[in-house]
Design a protein around this motif. Structure first.
Motif, PDB file in Angstrom:
ATOM      1  N   GLY A   9       9.647 -45.773 -38.688  1.00  0.00           N
ATOM      2  CA  GLY A   9       9.131 -47.107 -38.387  1.00  0.00           C
ATOM      3  C   GLY A   9       7.622 -47.176 -38.247  1.00  0.00           C
ATOM      4  N   SER A  10       6.987 -46.048 -37.934  1.00  0.00           N
ATOM      5  CA  SER A  10       5.543 -46.090 -37.662  1.00  0.00           C
ATOM      6  C   SER A  10       4.734 -46.200 -38.946  1.00  0.00           C
ATOM      7  N   PRO A  11       3.642 -46.964 -38.871  1.00  0.00           N
ATOM      8  CA  PRO A  11       2.737 -47.012 -40.025  1.00  0.00           C
ATOM      9  C   PRO A  11       1.844 -45.772 -40.091  1.00  0.00           C
ATOM     10  N   ARG A  12       1.842 -44.950 -39.024  1.00  0.00           N
ATOM     11  CA  ARG A  12       0.949 -43.788 -38.989  1.00  0.00           C
ATOM     12  C   ARG A  12       1.640 -42.608 -39.687  1.00  0.00           C
ATOM     13  N   GLN A  13       1.108 -42.238 -40.831  1.00  0.00           N
ATOM     14  CA  GLN A  13       1.685 -41.133 -41.600  1.00  0.00           C
ATOM     15  C   GLN A  13       1.517 -39.827 -40.831  1.00  0.00           C
ATOM     16  N   GLY A  15       2.445 -39.115 -38.033  1.00  0.00           N
ATOM     17  CA  GLY A  15       2.223 -39.345 -36.610  1.00  0.00           C
ATOM     18  C   GLY A  15       3.356 -38.720 -35.794  1.00  0.00           C
ATOM     19  N   ASN A  16       3.376 -39.035 -34.514  1.00  0.00           N
ATOM     20  CA  ASN A  16       4.314 -38.361 -33.611  1.00  0.00           C
ATOM     21  C   ASN A  16       5.779 -38.653 -33.941  1.00  0.00           C
ATOM     22  N   THR A  17       6.100 -39.928 -34.127  1.00  0.00           N
ATOM     23  CA  THR A  17       7.508 -40.252 -34.394  1.00  0.00           C
ATOM     24  C   THR A  17       7.918 -39.782 -35.784  1.00  0.00           C
ATOM     25  N   SER A  18       6.971 -39.769 -36.685  1.00  0.00           N
ATOM     26  CA  SER A  18       7.265 -39.275 -38.037  1.00  0.00           C
ATOM     27  C   SER A  18       7.605 -37.775 -37.996  1.00  0.00           C
ATOM     28  N   ALA A  83      10.450 -44.704 -33.975  1.00  0.00           N
ATOM     29  CA  ALA A  83       9.465 -45.786 -33.874  1.00  0.00           C
ATOM     30  C   ALA A  83       8.652 -45.646 -32.597  1.00  0.00           C
ATOM     31  N   PRO A  84       7.346 -45.877 -32.684  1.00  0.00           N
ATOM     32  CA  PRO A  84       6.520 -45.798 -31.478  1.00  0.00           C
ATOM     33  C   PRO A  84       6.626 -47.059 -30.629  1.00  0.00           C
ATOM     34  N   VAL A  85       6.204 -46.938 -29.375  1.00  0.00           N
ATOM     35  CA  VAL A  85       6.086 -48.114 -28.506  1.00  0.00           C
ATOM     36  C   VAL A  85       4.748 -48.791 -28.801  1.00  0.00           C
ATOM     37  N   TYR A  86       4.837 -50.081 -29.124  1.00  0.00           N
ATOM     38  CA  TYR A  86       3.654 -50.929 -29.241  1.00  0.00           C
ATOM     39  C   TYR A  86       3.880 -52.094 -28.275  1.00  0.00           C
ATOM     40  N   PHE A  87       2.974 -52.310 -27.372  1.00  0.00           N
ATOM     41  CA  PHE A  87       3.083 -53.424 -26.409  1.00  0.00           C
ATOM     42  C   PHE A  87       4.486 -53.535 -25.822  1.00  0.00           C
ATOM     43  N   ASN A  88       4.962 -52.397 -25.343  1.00  0.00           N
ATOM     44  CA  ASN A  88       6.244 -52.331 -24.621  1.00  0.00           C
ATOM     45  C   ASN A  88       7.486 -52.608 -25.459  1.00  0.00           C
ATOM     46  N   SER A  89       7.332 -52.660 -26.779  1.00  0.00           N
ATOM     47  CA  SER A  89       8.516 -52.817 -27.637  1.00  0.00           C
ATOM     48  C   SER A  89       8.415 -51.789 -28.754  1.00  0.00           C
ATOM     49  N   ALA A 132       5.163 -42.687 -26.744  1.00  0.00           N
ATOM     50  CA  ALA A 132       4.272 -43.683 -26.159  1.00  0.00           C
ATOM     51  C   ALA A 132       3.131 -42.969 -25.439  1.00  0.00           C
ATOM     52  N   ARG A 133       1.996 -43.648 -25.374  1.00  0.00           N
ATOM     53  CA  ARG A 133       0.832 -43.049 -24.720  1.00  0.00           C
ATOM     54  C   ARG A 133       0.943 -43.098 -23.185  1.00  0.00           C
ATOM     55  N   GLY A 134       1.623 -44.104 -22.658  1.00  0.00           N
ATOM     56  CA  GLY A 134       1.666 -44.355 -21.215  1.00  0.00           C
ATOM     57  C   GLY A 134       2.232 -43.185 -20.427  1.00  0.00           C
ATOM     58  N   ASP A 135       1.952 -43.195 -19.121  1.00  0.00           N
ATOM     59  CA  ASP A 135       2.396 -42.047 -18.330  1.00  0.00           C
ATOM     60  C   ASP A 135       3.552 -42.396 -17.404  1.00  0.00           C
ATOM     61  N   ARG A 138       9.103 -45.737 -17.873  1.00  0.00           N
ATOM     62  CA  ARG A 138       9.577 -47.121 -18.007  1.00  0.00           C
ATOM     63  C   ARG A 138       8.905 -47.841 -19.183  1.00  0.00           C
ATOM     64  N   VAL A 139       7.921 -47.197 -19.788  1.00  0.00           N
ATOM     65  CA  VAL A 139       7.258 -47.775 -20.958  1.00  0.00           C
ATOM     66  C   VAL A 139       8.262 -47.990 -22.108  1.00  0.00           C
ATOM     67  N   PHE A 140       9.401 -47.300 -22.061  1.00  0.00           N
ATOM     68  CA  PHE A 140      10.399 -47.420 -23.125  1.00  0.00           C
ATOM     69  C   PHE A 140      11.433 -48.527 -22.856  1.00  0.00           C
ATOM     70  N   ARG A 166       3.425 -40.058 -22.392  1.00  0.00           N
ATOM     71  CA  ARG A 166       2.194 -39.229 -22.450  1.00  0.00           C
ATOM     72  C   ARG A 166       2.061 -38.554 -23.817  1.00  0.00           C
ATOM     73  N   MET A 167       2.480 -39.238 -24.858  1.00  0.00           N
ATOM     74  CA  MET A 167       2.352 -38.687 -26.212  1.00  0.00           C
ATOM     75  C   MET A 167       1.645 -39.735 -27.074  1.00  0.00           C
ATOM     76  N   GLY A 168       0.318 -39.754 -26.990  1.00  0.00           N
ATOM     77  CA  GLY A 168      -0.455 -40.787 -27.663  1.00  0.00           C
ATOM     78  C   GLY A 168      -1.197 -40.320 -28.899  1.00  0.00           C
ATOM     79  N   GLU A 169      -1.914 -39.207 -28.774  1.00  0.00           N
ATOM     80  CA  GLU A 169      -2.759 -38.761 -29.879  1.00  0.00           C
ATOM     81  C   GLU A 169      -1.919 -38.331 -31.063  1.00  0.00           C
TER      82      GLU A 169
HETATM   83  C1  LIG Z   1      -1.074 -51.391 -31.413  1.00  0.00           C
HETATM   84  C2  LIG Z   1      -0.632 -50.298 -30.478  1.00  0.00           C
HETATM   85  C3  LIG Z   1       0.034 -50.642 -29.319  1.00  0.00           C
HETATM   86  C4  LIG Z   1       0.457 -49.661 -28.432  1.00  0.00           C
HETATM   87  N1  LIG Z   1       1.113 -50.028 -27.305  1.00  0.00           N
HETATM   88  C5  LIG Z   1       1.506 -49.088 -26.412  1.00  0.00           C
HETATM   89  C6  LIG Z   1       2.156 -49.466 -25.200  1.00  0.00           C
HETATM   90  O1  LIG Z   1       2.424 -50.618 -24.937  1.00  0.00           O
HETATM   91  N2  LIG Z   1       2.503 -48.466 -24.349  1.00  0.00           N
HETATM   92  C7  LIG Z   1       2.241 -47.155 -24.609  1.00  0.00           C
HETATM   93  O2  LIG Z   1       2.580 -46.308 -23.779  1.00  0.00           O
HETATM   94  N3  LIG Z   1       1.662 -46.756 -25.763  1.00  0.00           N
HETATM   95  C8  LIG Z   1       1.281 -47.699 -26.673  1.00  0.00           C
HETATM   96  N4  LIG Z   1       0.666 -47.318 -27.853  1.00  0.00           N
HETATM   97  C9  LIG Z   1       0.500 -45.884 -28.157  1.00  0.00           C
HETATM   98  C10 LIG Z   1       1.556 -45.348 -29.143  1.00  0.00           C
HETATM   99  O3  LIG Z   1       2.873 -45.642 -28.700  1.00  0.00           O
HETATM  100  C11 LIG Z   1       1.419 -43.822 -29.289  1.00  0.00           C
HETATM  101  O4  LIG Z   1       0.120 -43.520 -29.792  1.00  0.00           O
HETATM  102  C12 LIG Z   1       2.451 -43.182 -30.163  1.00  0.00           C
HETATM  103  O5  LIG Z   1       2.328 -41.772 -30.087  1.00  0.00           O
HETATM  104  C13 LIG Z   1       2.313 -43.573 -31.638  1.00  0.00           C
HETATM  105  O6  LIG Z   1       3.342 -42.980 -32.389  1.00  0.00           O
HETATM  106  P1  LIG Z   1       3.146 -42.612 -33.938  1.00  0.00           P
HETATM  107  O7  LIG Z   1       2.154 -41.487 -33.981  1.00  0.00           O
HETATM  108  O8  LIG Z   1       4.490 -42.225 -34.386  1.00  0.00           O
HETATM  109  O9  LIG Z   1       2.654 -43.847 -34.614  1.00  0.00           O
HETATM  110  C14 LIG Z   1       0.225 -48.296 -28.731  1.00  0.00           C
HETATM  111  C15 LIG Z   1      -0.454 -47.955 -29.923  1.00  0.00           C
HETATM  112  C16 LIG Z   1      -0.879 -48.942 -30.782  1.00  0.00           C
HETATM  113  C17 LIG Z   1      -1.593 -48.557 -32.062  1.00  0.00           C
END
Ligand SMILES: Cc1cc2nc3c(=O)[nH]c(=O)nc-3n(C[C@H](O)[C@H](O)[C@H](O)COP(=O)(O)O)c2cc1C
Length: 202
Positions: A9-13, A15-18, A83-89, A132-135, A138-140, A166-169
């Motif tokens: 689901g992620s647009p990041r080639q 990336g973590n979920t990939s 799929a990554p978490v973006y804005f809590n979804s 998700a980047r959050g620590d 409940r971010v999921f 805590r998996m953002g980068e």
């Molecule tokens: C537009 C956007 C919104 C995000 N929103 C959240 C968020 O609400 N909570 C969170 O913990 N991380 C958030 N993140 C961080 C991503 O979930 C995190 O970097 C994740 O590892 C990305 O996965 P990917 O590498 O598979 O794309 C957001 C990242 C982006 C780009």
């Protein structure tokens, strides 16, 4: 042979979920499954426009790549969504894909149609992989609610989750001590579970 469909689901080639998906599918293959991966960002998927046409017909009026994706999702024995978490979804590409299953929901719930093979349906299983980047775990919460509805709609009554906060980068999944190994094992386990259930119904 067990068929596993992986949805990236992620647009990041790469990336973590990939990476998690890649390992889960490798595990599934190791356990003997036929595996296919779909990258949502490489497919033409329009967002649902709420026209309600599907309420009567059970068919979506939008003309894009979803027709082939409905077939793949409904025919697979196991579905892995990463799929990554973006804005809590889940992120937008994944949510657009999921919203388009409204026509399948209508087929089942309003039109009383079968959408999957009743014989193998009890063996259908799922796996949701997320980062998700959050620590705070409940971010999921929001993403889990979305996935609950999705899997229920596509006749997957049971799915497992592998969620890393805590998996953002980019690349963090590779540095994590267990993430990729955990995903591999869950991919294997998914196929073992499906095989075990298929053996009892077929
Ligand atoms: C537009 C956007 C919104 C995000 N929103 C959240 C968020 O609400 N909570 C969170 O913990 N991380 C958030 N993140 C961080 C991503 O979930 C995190 O970097 C994740 O590892 C990305 O996965 P990917 O590498 O598979 O794309 C957001 C990242 C982006 C780009």
């Amino acid at each position: 042979m067990v068929r596993i469909l992986g949805i990236a689901g992620s647009p990041r080639q790469n990336g973590n979920t990939s990476l998690l998906l890649q390992e889960a599918l490798r595990g599934a293959e190791q356990a003997g499954a036929a595996v296919e991966k779909v990258l949502l960002c490489k497919r033409n998927i329009y967002p649902c426009v709420g026209c309600d046409d599907c309420r009567k017909s059970g068919q979506c009026s939008l003309d894009d790549n979803m027709d082939q994706l409905y077939r793949k999702v409904l025919a697979a024995n196991g579905i892995v969504i990463a799929a990554p978490v973006y804005f809590n979804s889940v992120n937008a590409q994944t949510k657009a894909f999921i919203d388009r299953f409204q026509c399948i929901w209508e087929r089942k719930n309003e039109l009383g149609q079968e959408v999957t093979d009743p014989l193998t349906r009890p063996a259908r299983r799922g796996l949701f992989l997320s980062a998700a980047r959050g620590d705070d775990p409940r971010v999921f919460d929001g993403a889990i609610k979305v996935m609950d509805r999705f899997f229920e709609t596509v006749d997957v009554d049971y799915y497992e989750r592998l969620l890393f906060f805590r998996m953002g980068e980019k690349g963090a999944a590779q540095k994590h001590p267990t993430a990729l190994g955990d995903a591999f094992k869950l991919g294997e386990h998914l196929v073992e579970e499906i095989s075990r259930h298929l053996a009892t119904v077929t």
